[in-house]
Design a protein around this motif. Structure first.
Motif, short mmCIF file in Angstrom:
data_model
loop_
_atom_site.label_atom_id
_atom_site.label_comp_id
_atom_site.label_asym_id
_atom_site.label_seq_id
_atom_site.Cartn_x
_atom_site.Cartn_y
_atom_site.Cartn_z
N ALA A 47 44.16 39.36 38.56
CA ALA A 47 44.25 40.72 38.01
C ALA A 47 42.99 41.06 37.20
N LYS A 48 42.56 40.13 36.37
CA LYS A 48 41.38 40.38 35.55
C LYS A 48 40.12 40.47 36.41
N ALA A 49 40.09 39.70 37.50
CA ALA A 49 38.93 39.75 38.39
C ALA A 49 38.79 41.13 39.04
N LEU A 50 39.92 41.69 39.51
CA LEU A 50 39.88 43.02 40.10
C LEU A 50 39.50 44.06 39.06
N TRP A 51 40.09 43.95 37.88
CA TRP A 51 39.80 44.89 36.79
C TRP A 51 38.31 44.87 36.44
N ARG A 52 37.73 43.67 36.32
CA ARG A 52 36.30 43.56 35.98
C ARG A 52 35.43 44.08 37.12
N GLU A 53 35.84 43.81 38.37
CA GLU A 53 35.09 44.30 39.51
C GLU A 53 35.00 45.83 39.48
N LEU A 54 36.12 46.48 39.20
CA LEU A 54 36.15 47.93 39.18
C LEU A 54 35.40 48.51 37.99
N THR A 55 35.57 47.91 36.83
CA THR A 55 34.96 48.47 35.62
C THR A 55 33.48 48.09 35.49
N ASP A 56 33.18 46.80 35.63
CA ASP A 56 31.80 46.33 35.39
C ASP A 56 30.88 46.59 36.57
N ILE A 206 35.28 44.75 56.21
CA ILE A 206 34.73 43.48 55.71
C ILE A 206 34.00 43.69 54.39
N SER A 207 33.25 44.78 54.30
CA SER A 207 32.54 45.07 53.04
C SER A 207 33.53 45.30 51.91
N TRP A 208 34.57 46.07 52.19
CA TRP A 208 35.62 46.31 51.18
C TRP A 208 36.29 45.00 50.78
N LEU A 209 36.58 44.17 51.77
CA LEU A 209 37.25 42.90 51.52
C LEU A 209 36.40 42.00 50.62
N ASN A 210 35.11 41.94 50.90
CA ASN A 210 34.21 41.06 50.14
C ASN A 210 34.05 41.51 48.69
N LEU A 211 34.27 42.80 48.43
CA LEU A 211 34.14 43.31 47.07
C LEU A 211 35.46 43.30 46.31
N SER A 212 36.53 42.99 47.00
CA SER A 212 37.85 43.05 46.38
C SER A 212 38.27 41.67 45.86
N LEU A 214 40.52 40.04 47.03
CA LEU A 214 41.01 39.28 48.18
C LEU A 214 39.95 38.40 48.81
N SER A 215 38.70 38.52 48.37
CA SER A 215 37.60 37.82 49.03
C SER A 215 37.77 36.30 49.01
N LYS A 216 38.48 35.79 48.00
CA LYS A 216 38.69 34.35 47.93
C LYS A 216 39.82 33.88 48.84
N LEU A 217 40.63 34.81 49.31
CA LEU A 217 41.76 34.47 50.16
C LEU A 217 41.42 34.60 51.64
N TRP A 218 40.78 35.73 52.00
CA TRP A 218 40.45 36.03 53.39
C TRP A 218 38.93 36.02 53.56
N HIS A 219 38.44 35.29 54.55
CA HIS A 219 36.98 35.18 54.72
C HIS A 219 36.65 34.84 56.16
#
Length: 219
Positions: A47-56, A206-212, A214-219
């Motif tokens: 959750a914090k990873a997604l939050w930081r991705e969106l904000t930072d 794929i670009s969206w996935l890599n930035l989300s 989920l990137s650690k789950l699906w690759h």
């Protein structure tokens, strides 16, 4: 932006202006936010990873809501906006189509490698997950069965989801498939599983996935 507690905010549900679904809205100090993604209590880091991705990294105004049983990420919106989606309809359709292609591919793997009996159990389990998370247009096992077998090249049949529905489904699909297979090999070579999509649409997903998250789950 903020990490908030439940007592800090008000949450209500409003009717989507153009679709037959409800939207969850969070109110904080005169600002409004719509729900993007929900995480279980043991998924604090995700959750914090997604939050930081969106904000930072993307500069979005978002809040992370911490509750006893879950974490959730919310994006600032104006109520006059149509819905709370994080992209335009065509983009969301592409993400939804790719998500469903992955779901169908995993379902076929279960049937091919584990047999029809396990495939039937998987179908039942994924139906329960979709209903638990209130994924729109999938309110019954029959509708889920149709989804697992539909021709996704027929654009008119693709459900109208928001981005947080797609993220939730891919998270739960990974969890469930890992339990069935005992490994995460099914999550590799995502590109190969999306060969039926046009190259540009596949690259967008794929670009969206890599930035989300989920990137650690699906690759």
């Amino acid at each position: 932006m903020f990490i908030l507690k439940r007592q800090d905010v008000e949450i209500s549900t409003i009717q989507h202006p153009k679709q037959d679904q409800l939207l969850q809205i969070l109110y904080y100090q005169g600002q409004t936010f719509c729900l993007i993604s929900v995480f279980k209590a043991n998924q604090e880091e995700e959750a914090k990873a997604l939050w930081r991705e969106l904000t930072d990294n993307r500069g979005k105004a978002c809040v992370l809501l911490e509750e006893p049983a879950r974490y959730s990420v919310w994006r600032k919106v104006r109520l006059k906006q149509i819905g709370c989606d994080t992209g335009n309809p065509s983009r969301t359709r592409i993400l939804t189509q790719a998500c469903l292609l992955l779901l169908q591919a995993v379902y076929m793997d279960v049937e091919d490698f584990l047999g029809s009996r396990q495939a039937a159990l998987f179908e039942k389990d994924i139906a329960q997950v979709l209903q638990q998370w209130q994924i729109p247009q999938l309110s019954s096992p029959k509708l889920v069965k149709n989804l697992l077998n539909m021709d996704l090249q027929q654009v008119s049949q693709i459900p109208s989801w928001q981005e947080h529905h797609i993220i939730t489904l891919l998270q739960e699909l990974h969890r469930l498939a890992k339990a069935y297979f005992g490994n995460t090999n099914f999550a590799e070579q995502v590109v190969d599983r999306l060969q039926d999509m046009p190259e540009g649409e596949r690259d967008l997903f794929i670009s969206w996935l890599n930035l989300s998250s989920l990137s650690k789950l699906w690759h």
